[in-house]
Scaffold this motif. Structure first.
Motif, PDB file in Angstrom:
ATOM      1  N   VAL A  63       1.115  -1.274  -0.096  1.00 35.91           N
ATOM      2  CA  VAL A  63       0.405  -0.144   0.412  1.00 35.91           C
ATOM      3  C   VAL A  63       1.139   1.205  -0.252  1.00 35.91           C
ATOM      4  O   VAL A  63       0.237   2.265  -0.536  1.00 35.91           O
ATOM      5  CB  VAL A  63      -1.143   0.036   1.205  1.00 35.91           C
ATOM      6  N   ALA A  64       1.978   1.727   0.545  1.00 38.49           N
ATOM      7  CA  ALA A  64       2.809   2.424   0.694  1.00 38.49           C
ATOM      8  C   ALA A  64       3.574   2.630  -0.624  1.00 38.49           C
ATOM      9  O   ALA A  64       3.515   3.219  -0.722  1.00 38.49           O
ATOM     10  CB  ALA A  64       3.999   2.102   1.961  1.00 38.49           C
ATOM     11  N   GLU A  65       3.757   1.594  -1.013  1.00 37.61           N
ATOM     12  CA  GLU A  65       4.712   1.664  -2.584  1.00 37.61           C
ATOM     13  C   GLU A  65       3.149   2.454  -3.297  1.00 37.61           C
ATOM     14  O   GLU A  65       4.199   3.019  -4.420  1.00 37.61           O
ATOM     15  CB  GLU A  65       5.031   0.565  -3.657  1.00 37.61           C
ATOM     16  N   ALA A  66       1.909   1.670  -3.281  1.00 32.68           N
ATOM     17  CA  ALA A  66       1.509   2.559  -4.287  1.00 32.68           C
ATOM     18  C   ALA A  66       0.510   3.779  -4.286  1.00 32.68           C
ATOM     19  O   ALA A  66       0.928   4.509  -5.358  1.00 32.68           O
ATOM     20  CB  ALA A  66      -0.046   1.543  -4.276  1.00 32.68           C
ATOM     21  N   VAL A  67       1.325   4.720  -2.492  1.00 32.47           N
ATOM     22  CA  VAL A  67       0.487   5.359  -2.382  1.00 32.47           C
ATOM     23  C   VAL A  67       1.640   6.099  -3.144  1.00 32.47           C
ATOM     24  O   VAL A  67       1.616   7.736  -3.504  1.00 32.47           O
ATOM     25  CB  VAL A  67       0.573   6.009  -1.343  1.00 32.47           C
ATOM     26  N   ALA A  68       2.988   5.406  -2.726  1.00 31.73           N
ATOM     27  CA  ALA A  68       4.336   6.778  -3.201  1.00 31.73           C
ATOM     28  C   ALA A  68       3.906   7.104  -4.561  1.00 31.73           C
ATOM     29  O   ALA A  68       4.365   7.974  -4.915  1.00 31.73           O
ATOM     30  CB  ALA A  68       5.310   6.013  -2.817  1.00 31.73           C
ATOM     31  N   LEU A  69       4.370   6.340  -5.615  1.00 31.83           N
ATOM     32  CA  LEU A  69       3.749   6.173  -7.149  1.00 31.83           C
ATOM     33  C   LEU A  69       2.690   7.071  -7.875  1.00 31.83           C
ATOM     34  O   LEU A  69       2.749   8.385  -8.290  1.00 31.83           O
ATOM     35  CB  LEU A  69       4.140   4.901  -7.148  1.00 31.83           C
ATOM     36  N   LEU A  70       1.385   7.044  -6.697  1.00 31.31           N
ATOM     37  CA  LEU A  70       0.485   7.686  -6.646  1.00 31.31           C
ATOM     38  C   LEU A  70       0.849   8.955  -7.159  1.00 31.31           C
ATOM     39  O   LEU A  70       0.515  10.404  -8.011  1.00 31.31           O
ATOM     40  CB  LEU A  70      -0.526   7.297  -6.581  1.00 31.31           C
ATOM     41  N   SER A  71       1.491   9.660  -5.293  1.00 31.89           N
ATOM     42  CA  SER A  71       2.091  11.113  -4.977  1.00 31.89           C
ATOM     43  C   SER A  71       3.077  11.179  -5.957  1.00 31.89           C
ATOM     44  O   SER A  71       3.109  12.452  -6.764  1.00 31.89           O
ATOM     45  CB  SER A  71       2.490  10.891  -3.367  1.00 31.89           C
ATOM     46  N   LYS A  72       3.998  10.300  -6.132  1.00 32.04           N
ATOM     47  CA  LYS A  72       5.426  10.966  -6.950  1.00 32.04           C
ATOM     48  C   LYS A  72       4.223  11.466  -9.107  1.00 32.04           C
ATOM     49  O   LYS A  72       5.066  12.182  -9.573  1.00 32.04           O
ATOM     50  CB  LYS A  72       6.325   9.470  -7.658  1.00 32.04           C
ATOM     51  N   ILE A  91      -5.783   5.494  -2.481  1.00 29.40           N
ATOM     52  CA  ILE A  91      -5.960   4.221  -3.056  1.00 29.40           C
ATOM     53  C   ILE A  91      -7.086   3.559  -1.843  1.00 29.40           C
ATOM     54  O   ILE A  91      -7.006   3.599  -1.213  1.00 29.40           O
ATOM     55  CB  ILE A  91      -4.841   2.402  -3.730  1.00 29.40           C
ATOM     56  N   LEU A  92      -8.054   2.921  -2.416  1.00 27.15           N
ATOM     57  CA  LEU A  92      -9.122   2.115  -1.474  1.00 27.15           C
ATOM     58  C   LEU A  92      -8.508   0.800  -0.946  1.00 27.15           C
ATOM     59  O   LEU A  92      -7.743  -0.071  -1.871  1.00 27.15           O
ATOM     60  CB  LEU A  92     -10.143   1.544  -2.211  1.00 27.15           C
ATOM     61  N   VAL A  93      -8.274   0.561  -0.045  1.00 27.39           N
ATOM     62  CA  VAL A  93      -7.890  -0.475   0.955  1.00 27.39           C
ATOM     63  C   VAL A  93      -8.386  -1.395   1.269  1.00 27.39           C
ATOM     64  O   VAL A  93      -9.052  -3.097   1.160  1.00 27.39           O
ATOM     65  CB  VAL A  93      -6.579  -0.118   2.028  1.00 27.39           C
ATOM     66  N   LYS A  94      -9.496  -0.929   1.850  1.00 28.07           N
ATOM     67  CA  LYS A  94     -10.139  -2.039   2.632  1.00 28.07           C
ATOM     68  C   LYS A  94     -12.346  -1.223   3.119  1.00 28.07           C
ATOM     69  O   LYS A  94     -12.266  -0.940   3.243  1.00 28.07           O
ATOM     70  CB  LYS A  94     -10.388  -2.187   4.017  1.00 28.07           C
ATOM     71  N   ILE A  95     -12.950  -2.767   2.934  1.00 29.15           N
ATOM     72  CA  ILE A  95     -14.411  -2.245   3.119  1.00 29.15           C
ATOM     73  C   ILE A  95     -14.751  -2.740   4.159  1.00 29.15           C
ATOM     74  O   ILE A  95     -14.550  -4.393   4.610  1.00 29.15           O
ATOM     75  CB  ILE A  95     -15.567  -2.459   2.018  1.00 29.15           C
ATOM     76  N   LEU A 133      -9.384   4.643   2.995  1.00 31.90           N
ATOM     77  CA  LEU A 133      -8.923   4.940   1.836  1.00 31.90           C
ATOM     78  C   LEU A 133      -7.069   5.163   2.916  1.00 31.90           C
ATOM     79  O   LEU A 133      -7.299   5.417   3.370  1.00 31.90           O
ATOM     80  CB  LEU A 133      -9.129   6.422   1.600  1.00 31.90           C
ATOM     81  N   ALA A 134      -5.906   4.764   1.941  1.00 31.42           N
ATOM     82  CA  ALA A 134      -4.529   5.539   1.753  1.00 31.42           C
ATOM     83  C   ALA A 134      -4.193   6.177   1.578  1.00 31.42           C
ATOM     84  O   ALA A 134      -4.746   5.611   0.244  1.00 31.42           O
ATOM     85  CB  ALA A 134      -3.756   4.190   2.066  1.00 31.42           C
ATOM     86  N   GLY A 135      -3.141   7.049   1.541  1.00 30.85           N
ATOM     87  CA  GLY A 135      -3.034   8.134   1.353  1.00 30.85           C
ATOM     88  C   GLY A 135      -1.957   8.456   1.661  1.00 30.85           C
ATOM     89  O   GLY A 135      -1.005   8.247   2.533  1.00 30.85           O
ATOM     90  N   ALA A 136      -1.152   9.213   1.360  1.00 32.91           N
ATOM     91  CA  ALA A 136      -0.024  10.573   1.923  1.00 32.91           C
ATOM     92  C   ALA A 136      -0.280  10.587   3.172  1.00 32.91           C
ATOM     93  O   ALA A 136       0.952  10.415   3.417  1.00 32.91           O
ATOM     94  CB  ALA A 136       0.656  11.330   0.924  1.00 32.91           C
TER      95      ALA A 136
END
Lengths: 815, 165, 333
Positions: C15-24, C208-212, C178-181
């Protein structure tokens, strides 16, 4: 599941063996004493057996090579720029930026290919690319070829087209108006009528005057499309000597050959068209298309192979599908239901170009009388141009729509007169070996037997009108051609040719210009040849659909292949068989006439243990006669029709017959129709392979179901509303009901081993059978297809008695 | 082509073989199978997920190759119709399709076969309704589905018999 | 062949990597899980992100877990098929399993994820078309033009939320995580959707949506979902109705939620319909009154299959039928 599905109904003219009824023999009217083709008294060895299709091994392993599977070295990919306007003048097409894009190798526009063409010589109204005007959204204007498809697509966005928009004509009513904008300026008419037909047989008005009751109804049959799973694809190549080869998913390689020669201005002798296996056609691949001609042109222009593979949206634009047809039908009957007079009027929405439309127009009138005796019959047909993708032939070509109208009206008549709809249809059914009111020659006819079969399997007569509200059962019947009696371009040559070669290893090859679009045409040729020569079906190699290698066959349309190419192949095989019999007879010391052929042996029919192998016979024959090649051809007889203008559409050397019963449940709150079972009995002459015949019946039933309930060519403003397979609703496996396919065998005296067609006919009764079942279920009738849930609710809402159970219609209109 | 990112080198495991290939990240599995690896048995009728013709197995599950990137399949087991038959011997499903006449034009056939194969992997004795549910993502335009269902049932029966033998 | 436009692909392993890539990559990037909606839309040239951040390798997000205290948790990368076949979901949240099993086709249920289904781009039959089709008819609000083709007076995009899961999750009172920076945040699912089909998710592009998560299933809870569609497979809903009720031991309805979907950019909760049910024993009259109330709040537009009038009419029928489902056995046949 396995029940006995085959019913033999006719008398075999050679053996004299009586079937379940003698209808075919008893009512013979104009029957020659001898059959056209000699039959084998000892029975058949491969014909009539449910053998696996030879072509299915390649299909189940992924080895079959379809057009889009072909990849040649240095091949370029083409894309077509398509009009975004339904009706507009083209002021300018500027391809310079597209041409300059790296990766683009060539572009082409209209002026490079100005020759006008049309599949029918009477309607040469198309060009490869639109010139001066566009007439529908999706019409090709230019083409780009590039190193890859994405680059070609990107280049399309760089082509600048300047349009001067014109008002679009989108409906039949608009097109009929005098003041409507002209789609084809060269037409001498002030409206957009493409073709008008008026025919009358007998005195229709007198018939109405004498009738006890006259029924008048209007129906609308919505357009729909083939939606074969394979999207059209073509590869073209031009060799250094200037010879062009086109591999295309075409049901009609011969017509593509002819028209490509004219459009490309290349002698036909320098052009080769190959039809690889086709991933479904249903009539959608039966005429030359811009992508095919553009591919050949650009292959010539670039000196490199070119592929065009259409997207699904482009397939919807290419269309040539079922015409939307408005119909009026007026029928005058006696108290017992006998038809004294019938007038059928049809208005066809043809879309932007002619296509097969002149033939379609005639077909909307030609086949109604092929099922029923009528005192008089009149037909008025009118096809209009509109600014939509061109309509053309789809399975049942032009006969599907009026069949729906006629069979629905017959149910109303039966209801009003208190007749059982099945018994009524049998009473007015056409007789075998007779002539229709419009002078079509009818040969074998198992219509009554078909009705009997579906009645027996479903208990129709006891249940129609007696089921609980929301449940319904409906019956309808139909007839269809076994190939058209006349060619689409006038010529005195055969419709089908075949060559059979026997090699000294005992192998047999049949060469024929048919194309295999899934219907089993190659297998049928192999069966006919194998039966004639007494070898195994798998011993016969079929080389089909290649204008360099195979004699002309007009193509896989009008359900003509089994009958016409089958007869040609039979004749070719017979000619080889004659030489084999002479050689084998000499080895056995018997006359050639005493040679029988079966199980890869040639034997003495008087003493079957005395035999030589087929291989020995082949080698002896080759030694004696040289290379063993026989040719055969088929031309329909000349006496199939009357002598009047328009008599050329409708005649066929034989007609197939079908009856269908549909059982439905209707949700009265949602209007949803659930077809629970379709039962079809089809007279296909002799079933050369019952599995294939059943498959054709089942597939037709399924396709008819889609037309009845789901599929429609819908437009939004002036473009196709749903050009994709998500929104265009072809039935899934879960939407397809239980289908019972019953083969009713007659023995047609002119069909190869008695065979007729099975590929199209069984579709036609399905739509009215479902419509009649829905009417039975809800007590009111929906007068248009597809029968959508909202139409069912509207019908229920609009009918004052609709919410009541209404099992018989009000009294007929008094004259 | 404009602004194409560089091709990536990857090894795909297709029908049991490791194949080194290079493709752009926007290439779907369908394109790579058909156009790079010449495995043209996998067909396509829409490329949008609307027809099921391009169905292949990835790690044993039915996947639409038109909506799957090749890059997403690295390190996964891909099976196409070309991988169904053993050496010189048809898969029971293929044999049943031939015998029942379940392939007419043949264009939906590879996808149908793989959907059916995935079903039989998890359910050796499917009811008719289960066969239909498993094939609900594969459109056929020729057969009315009748002989396809018969063929799957026949193959299942034969596979059960073979397993018992 | 419809092909994807060029992009580069960056797989994320956490998740951290995804958020980092989206932020980048910011607005240039989009996350993708199953891809069944995104790739089809990209093939129609509805959008062309330069970078796709692949979430599929984040194995940790493929889970379905239940405990009596915390309720049901669904990882965003659980597939729709996982959800449809989950025993606990079938047993405790039957409408959710039913909705999942009604989605599209076996292939797409195996490929598509629960998170992806909730994040489906809104759909409209003026919008979900190829570029040249849209160019021919004219672009719309969702394409950057200044007019809605469905309702020319509309200032907002009316494209519909076509998720089968969303109305059921909303009826069960789900929350989305949701997970974000800046870390994780939790939203009531109703807040996850907006009224504008152009930007229909309250998800920041870098999240990104992580969980419901769903509250524990209370005793006496019954649920049902029905969807209107033309074919029994493939089709998106033309109307989806989810009903969840809780009955006390005496069979009196104590709690009810009715959520309608596929009408506009977000699911619509029929509050009055639910109110009509509380205190009743779900007698047929009560169900009819509730169905009338639902009929009033649902406002379909002419932008999906069949007709507006038909979809509107079916609102009442489908609502009543889901309520009959819960009044009866609890799960429709």
């Amino acid at each position: 599941m396995p029940e006995i599905r085959r019913v033999s109904t006719a008398t075999n003219p050679d053996t004299g063996a009586a079937g379940t009824t003698a209808a075919a023999a008893v009512s013979s009217v104009a029957r020659p004493a001898a059959p056209v083709h000699a039959r084998k008294p000892e029975g058949f060895s491969v014909a009539g057996k449910a053998l696996p299709r030879a072509d299915s091994y390649a299909k189940v392993t992924g080895a079959a090579i379809y057009a889009d599977d072909i990849a040649l070295p240095r091949m370029l990919f083409g894309k077509l720029l398509r009009s975004t306007q339904a009706h507009a003048r083209i002021l300018r097409v500027d391809c310079s930026r597209a041409q300059a894009l790296p990766g683009v190798v060539a572009v082409a526009t209209g002026e490079e290919l100005p020759v006008r063409y049309g599949i029918l010589p009477s309607s040469p109204d198309e060009t490869v690319f639109a010139i001066e005007k566009v007439r529908y959204v999706g019409e090709p204007i230019a083409a780009v070829v590039a190193d890859d498809e994405l680059t070609a697509e990107e280049a399309l966005n760089l082509i600048e087209v300047v349009y001067e928009p014109l008002p679009a004509v989108m409906t039949i009513d608009e097109a009929l108006r005098d003041a409507s904008p002209k789609i084809h300026e060269e037409s001498r008419r002030s409206d957009n009528v493409h073709k008008e037909v008026h025919l009358e047989f007998g005195d229709v008005e007198a018939g109405f005057a004498q009738a006890d009751a006259v029924f008048e109804d209007e129906f609308f049959y919505e357009g729909n499309t083939h939606a074969a799973i394979e999207q059209h694809a073509v590869v073209a190549d031009c060799s250094a000597d200037g010879k062009i080869t086109i591999w295309s998913s075409s049901q009609t390689p011969h017509y593509l050959h002819r028209i490509a020669s004219a459009v490309l201005q290349v002698p036909a002798s320098r052009l080769r068209v190959v039809a690889p296996p086709i991933g479904g056609g249903f009539g959608g691949k039966t005429e030359p298309f811009p992508h095919e001609l553009a591919a050949a042109h650009l292959a010539r222009k670039t000196g490199r192979p070119v592929k065009f593979a259409l997207t699904r949206q482009e397939v919807f634009y290419t269309h040539r599908g079922r015409h939307p047809v408005k119909m009026k039908i007026k029928t005058g009957v006696k108290r017992d239901g006998s038809i004294l007079a019938c007038r059928l009027q049809t208005w066809l929405d043809g879309g932007a170009y002619g296509s097969y439309g002149v033939a379609t127009t005639y077909y909307t009138g030609a086949l109604a009388p092929v099922t029923y005796k009528m005192g008089a019959y009149a037909f008025d047909g009118c096809r209009v141009y509109t600014n939509k993708p061109p309509c053309g032939p789809k399975r049942g070509h032009g006969t599907t729509q009026p069949r729906y109208a006629l069979e629905c009206q017959l149910d109303k008549i039966a209801g009003a007169l208190g007749l059982d709809a099945a018994a009524y249809r049998k009473r007015i059914a056409i007789d075998p070996y007779s002539e229709t009111i419009n002078h079509l020659r009818v040969t074998s006819c198992g219509l009554r037997e078909c009705i009997d079969e579906v009645e027996r399997r479903t208990g129709y007569s006891g249940r129609h009108g007696a089921l609980p509200r929301g449940k319904g059962i409906g019956l309808a019947v139909s007839a269809y051609l076994c190939g058209a009696g006349l060619p689409i371009y006038w010529n005195p040559m055969p419709h089908s040719g075949a060559i059979v070669k026997v090699d000294r290893g005992g192998g047999v090859t049949v060469y024929c210009g048919t194309s295999e679009c899934g219907q089993g045409s190659e297998h049928m040729l192999a069966v006919v040849v194998a039966e004639t020569l007494g070898v195994d079906v798998m011993d016969v190699r079929v080389c089909a659909g290649d204008t360099d290698l195979t004699p002309v066959d007009l193509g896989s349309y009008s359900s003509r292949v089994t009958f016409m190419a089958g007869n040609a192949a039979h004749e070719a095989a017979e000619s080889v068989r004659l030489r084999l019999a002479q050689a084998a007879g000499a080895l056995l010391g018997i006359a050639p006439e005493r040679c029988g052929f079966a199980a890869r042996r040639v034997f003495d029919v008087g003493d079957p243990d005395r035999a030589v192998t087929f291989l020995e016979a082949a080698q002896a024959a080759e030694a004696r006669f040289g290379t063993l090649v026989g040719s055969g051809s088929y031309t329909p007889p000349a006496n199939l029709h009357g002598d009047f203008k328009g008599s050329g559409v409708g005649p066929s050397p034989a007609y197939s017959y079908t009856a269908c019963v549909a059982e439905v449940g209707v949700d009265l709150e949602t209007g949803e129709v659930r077809v629970e079972r379709l039962t079809l009995a089809h007279d296909c002459g002799r079933a050369l392979n019952p599995d294939i015949v059943e498959g054709q019946i089942e597939g037709s039933a399924y396709m008819g179901l889609g037309e009845a309930l789901l599929e429609e060519s819908a437009f939004r403003r002036d473009e196709h509303k749903i050009p994709n397979l998500l929104d265009y609703k072809t039935p899934t496996i879960l939407d397809t009901p239980h289908i019972d396919a019953i083969i009713v065998e007659t023995d047609d005296r002119e069909g190869p081993f008695g065979a007729k067609e099975a590929g199209e006919g069984p579709l036609n009764p399905v739509i009215p059978a479902i419509a009649n079942a829905v009417a039975d279920a809800i007590g009111v009738r929906v007068y248009a297809t597809p029968i959508l849930p909202e139409s069912v609710l509207r019908a229920l809402d609009a009918s004052p008695s609709g919410r009541l159970r209404l099992k018989s219609a009000p009294s007929p209109v008094p004259v | 082509m404009s602004v194409a990112p560089p091709k990536m080198l990857a090894t795909l495991r297709v029908n049991g073989a490791e194949i080194a290939c290079a493709f752009n990240p926007n290439r779907t599995l369908l394109e790579v199978l058909r156009e790079d690896l010449a495995l043209t048995g996998t067909k396509h009728g829409c490329e949008m997920g609307h027809c099921g013709a391009c169905t292949v197995l990835v790690d044993g599950e039915t996947v639409l190759s038109c909506l799957t990137l090749a890059v997403e399949c690295v390190d996964r087991e891909i099976v196409t119709v070309e991988g169904m038959a053993g050496a010189g011997e048809l898969h029971p499903l293929q044999r049943a399709f031939v015998e029942c006449g379940a392939a007419q034009c043949g264009y939906c056939t590879p996808g149908m076969l793989l959907s059916a194969a995935a079903l039989l992997e998890s359910n050796g004795a499917p009811r008719k309704s289960e066969i239909e549910a498993a094939l609900a993502g594969n459109l056929c335009r020729c057969t009315g589905y009748v002989k396809i269902v018969e063929a799957v049932a026949l193959a299942a029966e034969r596979m059960r018999e073979a397993a018992h033998a | 062949m419809q092909r994807l436009p060029p992009f580069s692909y960056e797989p994320a392993r956490s998740v951290a990597e995804a958020v980092a890539l989206l932020s980048k990559y910011g607005a240039d990037a989009m996350p993708v899980s199953g891809g069944t909606d995104l790739y089809a839309n990209m093939k129609q040239r509805l959008f062309a992100p330069k970078v796709l951040v692949g979430l599929r390798p984040i194995r940790a997000l493929r889970f379905i877990a239940y405990d009596d205290a915390r309720g049901l948790e669904i990882g965003a990368l659980a597939t729709v098929r996982d959800l449809a076949e989950s025993e606990i979901v079938v047993a405790r949240y039957p409408a959710l399993a039913r909705a999942a099993s009604s989605i599209s086709t076996p292939q797409l249920r195996a490929m598509g994820t629960v998170g992806g289904n909730l994040c489906l781009d809104t759909r409209c039959n003026y919008y979900n078309q190829n570029l040249d089709w849209r160019a021919a008819l004219g672009f719309c609000l969702k394409n950057g033009a200044d007019i809605c083709r469905v309702a020319t007076g509309s200032r907002t995009c009316l494209a519909v939320n076509a998720s089968d899961l969303a109305p059921v999750l909303q009826a069960f009172g789900a929350t989305v995580h949701l997970a974000g920076a800046g870390g994780e945040r939790t939203l009531d699912i109703a807040q996850f959707f907006t009224d504008d089909g152009r930007n229909a998710l309250a998800r920041d592009a870098r999240e990104i949506l992580v969980k419901i998560a769903l509250p524990p299933a209370q005793p006496g809870t019954r649920s049902a979902y029905r969807k209107l569609r033309q074919r029994a497979s493939f089709d998106f809903p033309l109307l989806g109705v989810a009903s969840v009720v809780r009955l006390d031991a005496g069979g009196v309805c104590r709690d009810a939620r009715v959520v309608l979907n596929a009408l506009g950019p977000r699911p619509v909760e029929a509050l009055e319909a639910a109110q009509c049910l509380i205190g009743t024993r779900l007698e047929p009259e009560a169900l009819a009154v509730a169905a009338d109330a639902a009929y009033k709040v649902g406002k379909p537009m002419e932008n999906a299959g069949t007709t507006l009038a038909y979809r509107k009419r079916m609102l009442r029928v489908f609502t009543r039928r889901t309520l009959e489902d819960v009044a009866g056995a609890g799960a429709p046949a």
